[in-house]
Design a protein around this motif. Structure first.
Motif, mmCIF file in Angstrom:
data_model
loop_
_atom_site.group_PDB
_atom_site.id
_atom_site.type_symbol
_atom_site.label_atom_id
_atom_site.label_comp_id
_atom_site.label_asym_id
_atom_site.label_seq_id
_atom_site.Cartn_x
_atom_site.Cartn_y
_atom_site.Cartn_z
ATOM 1 N N GLY A 134 -2.245 0.499 4.947
ATOM 2 C CA GLY A 134 -1.201 1.405 4.485
ATOM 3 C C GLY A 134 -0.107 1.576 5.520
ATOM 4 N N LYS A 135 -0.486 1.669 6.778
ATOM 5 C CA LYS A 135 0.499 1.802 7.851
ATOM 6 C C LYS A 135 1.349 0.545 7.978
ATOM 7 C CE LYS A 135 -2.375 5.102 10.341
ATOM 8 N NZ LYS A 135 -3.305 5.333 11.473
ATOM 9 N N LEU A 136 0.749 -0.623 7.770
ATOM 10 C CA LEU A 136 1.509 -1.871 7.808
ATOM 11 C C LEU A 136 2.507 -1.941 6.656
ATOM 12 C CD1 LEU A 136 -1.219 -4.483 8.805
ATOM 13 C CD2 LEU A 136 0.886 -4.001 10.071
ATOM 14 N N ARG A 137 2.088 -1.486 5.467
ATOM 15 C CA ARG A 137 3.012 -1.510 4.334
ATOM 16 C C ARG A 137 4.178 -0.549 4.550
ATOM 17 N NH1 ARG A 137 1.719 -6.127 1.491
ATOM 18 N NH2 ARG A 137 3.351 -5.435 0.048
ATOM 19 N N LEU A 138 3.920 0.583 5.177
ATOM 20 C CA LEU A 138 5.002 1.513 5.486
ATOM 21 C C LEU A 138 5.947 0.905 6.518
ATOM 22 C CD1 LEU A 138 6.322 4.245 5.100
ATOM 23 C CD2 LEU A 138 4.747 5.190 6.806
ATOM 24 N N GLN A 139 5.390 0.198 7.481
ATOM 25 C CA GLN A 139 6.216 -0.483 8.485
ATOM 26 C C GLN A 139 7.091 -1.552 7.820
ATOM 27 O OE1 GLN A 139 3.893 -2.095 11.737
ATOM 28 N NE2 GLN A 139 5.601 -3.287 12.532
ATOM 29 N N MET A 140 6.522 -2.263 6.849
ATOM 30 C CA MET A 140 7.287 -3.270 6.112
ATOM 31 C C MET A 140 8.435 -2.618 5.343
ATOM 32 S SD MET A 140 6.004 -5.884 3.101
ATOM 33 C CE MET A 140 6.296 -4.708 1.771
ATOM 34 N N ASP A 141 8.151 -1.504 4.698
ATOM 35 C CA ASP A 141 9.157 -0.742 3.961
ATOM 36 C C ASP A 141 10.317 -0.361 4.878
ATOM 37 O OD1 ASP A 141 10.290 2.046 3.161
ATOM 38 O OD2 ASP A 141 9.303 1.420 1.321
#
Length: 310
Positions: A134-141
């Motif tokens: 989830g943290k990686l997806r937020l970083q991608m966003d």
């Protein structure tokens, strides 16, 4: 939109996006690693150019996307590759869009939201991811939004549909086509959300046709939440009353993961979604596109089974 590139075209949502785009007369570059699979899926189709390539290679992406009005990022990486390659690939796709003056449409999941607390999630809901993914997806966003590329990001629940092989529903159907019993990941009585890939692709392409959709995140829900018991009844009607499900709890999943490959062990931290369902609100989407027609689970599962039997 006259020409688009789909990165990850050989995956479940990538395949659906290619098919939706060509149905609208759009020229499509189908980009993915495997030439053989791309050829099997799209070989001989009008308006589809097959372009095998590696999204970790900037030059290949830039070259493949020349002339594209928009790049659809639908690449579905194995969980074990996220830590080392997700940001690299995202950066490369952003660069390809910048170099070719293209827009960007991104297929995303719901992981960045974290636990929902039982509330339907809107685009304004704060993102508090508690998992590594989830943290990686937020970083991608955040990386996408900090770029100069006009982009839209679509949040989807779990997929199912033709060619969507890396999904929980596919895992269940694959077993039932050869056995009487199959595992269903999650409790029998908790309502969860799934989206048929054709419906998701249609909504995403429609958004990409609207200037005002760019610069925003969009939650794209499925037809309705559904329980494991309800899935079981659909499958009995379609495959026979002798077919049935057993339900894989988080603790059972953890035991299986001990003996399975790294990918299943990586999936363990995401099992909160199956027991504490994350349901998306489609209010913002409906406000722009109007009420949409959804494929029923009965029809979507029937079409998925038919595709698997081909």
């Amino acid at each position: 939109m006259k020409k688009a590139m789909v990165v990850g075209a050989s995956g479940g949502m990538g395949y659906a996006l290619v098919m939706e785009l060509i149905s609208r007369g759009v020229e499509v570059v189908a980009f993915a690693r495997g030439k053989e699979k791309l050829t099997r899926l799209f070989g001989g189709m009008e308006r589809v150019t097959i372009n095998p390539g590696d999204a970790e290679n900037q030059d290949q992406l830039i070259h493949a996307s020349k002339g594209s009005d928009i790049i659809f990022h639908a690449m579905n990486l194995p969980y074990e590759e996220w830590k080392h390659t997700l940001m690299t690939i995202t950066g490369n796709i952003i660069l390809a869009a910048e170099q070719n003056n293209a827009r960007l449409a991104v297929v995303d999941n719901i992981y960045a939201y974290g636990r929902s607390g039982g509330e339907k999630l809107t685009e304004e809901s704060e993102k508090h991811p508690h998992t590594r993914k989830g943290k990686l997806r937020l970083q991608m966003d955040q990386m996408i939004k900090q770029s100069s590329v006009p982009a839209l990001i679509c949040h989807f629940p779990d997929f199912y549909g033709p060619n969507a092989t890396n999904t929980y529903i596919h895992f269940t159907l694959e077993q039932l086509l050869t056995k009487k019993k199959a595992g269903f990941v999650g409790p029998r009585n908790v309502a969860r959300e799934f989206i048929y890939t054709k419906d998701g692709a249609k909504a995403m392409v429609e958004l990409a046709c609207h200037e005002e959709a760019f610069g925003h995140n969009w939650n794209i829900p499925g037809v309705a939440p559904i329980t494991g018991n309800e899935v079981d009844q659909i499958l009995k009607r379609q495959l026979g009353k002798d077919k049935g499900l057993y339900y894989i709890s988080k603790s059972m999943f953890a035991v299986y993961a001990l003996f399975a490959g790294k990918g299943m062990r990586e999936a363990l931290e995401m099992q909160y979604i199956n027991s504490e369902p994350t349901i998306l609100s489609g209010g913002k989407l409906d406000g722009l596109l109007g009420k949409r027609q959804h494929t029923s689970y009965e029809q979507g599962i029937a079409e998925t089974i038919a595709y698997m039997r081909m």
